[in-house]
Motif scaffolding. Structure first.
Motif, short mmCIF file in Angstrom:
data_model
loop_
_atom_site.label_atom_id
_atom_site.label_comp_id
_atom_site.label_asym_id
_atom_site.label_seq_id
_atom_site.Cartn_x
_atom_site.Cartn_y
_atom_site.Cartn_z
N THR A 9 -14.28 24.85 16.04
CA THR A 9 -14.91 25.69 17.06
C THR A 9 -16.42 25.70 16.84
OG1 THR A 9 -12.94 27.08 17.06
CG2 THR A 9 -14.92 28.03 18.02
N VAL A 10 -17.15 25.62 17.93
CA VAL A 10 -18.60 25.74 17.89
C VAL A 10 -18.95 27.12 18.42
CG1 VAL A 10 -20.81 24.79 18.64
CG2 VAL A 10 -18.86 23.26 18.30
N PHE A 11 -19.60 27.93 17.58
CA PHE A 11 -19.96 29.29 17.95
C PHE A 11 -21.42 29.36 18.42
CE2 PHE A 11 -16.47 29.70 14.98
CZ PHE A 11 -15.67 30.65 15.60
N PHE A 12 -21.67 30.22 19.39
CA PHE A 12 -23.00 30.41 19.95
C PHE A 12 -23.32 31.90 19.94
CE2 PHE A 12 -21.21 26.62 21.76
CZ PHE A 12 -22.26 25.72 21.71
N ASN A 13 -24.60 32.23 20.00
CA ASN A 13 -25.00 33.63 20.12
C ASN A 13 -24.48 34.12 21.47
OD1 ASN A 13 -26.49 35.97 20.85
ND2 ASN A 13 -28.04 35.44 19.33
N CYS A 14 -23.66 35.15 21.44
CA CYS A 14 -23.02 35.62 22.68
C CYS A 14 -23.99 36.30 23.64
CB CYS A 14 -21.84 36.52 22.38
SG CYS A 14 -22.24 37.98 21.42
N ASN A 15 -25.21 36.57 23.20
CA ASN A 15 -26.20 37.20 24.08
C ASN A 15 -26.99 36.20 24.91
OD1 ASN A 15 -25.64 39.86 23.22
ND2 ASN A 15 -26.80 39.48 21.34
#
Length: 69
Positions: A9-15
């Motif tokens: 999984t590639v995570f990103f800043n949710c904002n």
């Protein structure tokens, strides 16, 4: 990069809104976890993933360029 339920999984800043943009542009290219992650499968399109990563890495620069106009 990490794992979600054992899947890469590639995570990103949710904002940032990046994942929402990826979802609207690339649709079913990935499985999405809310507004925070792209879950990869063995059959994902590498060129689409590359586009997403470049956008994430240049997000702040692009954001400042949009506001300067």
């Amino acid at each position: 990069l990490g794992l979600s339920d054992g899947r890469p999984t590639v995570f990103f800043n949710c904002n940032t809104g990046l994942v929402d943009g990826f979802r609207s542009e690339f649709g079913t290219a990935f499985t999405y976890e809310g507004n925070r992650a792209l879950v990869l499968s063995g059959g994902h399109d590498r060129s689409v993933l590359d586009i997403c990563l470049v956008r994430a890495l240049t997000y702040h620069r692009s954001k400042h360029e949009r506001h300067a106009s």
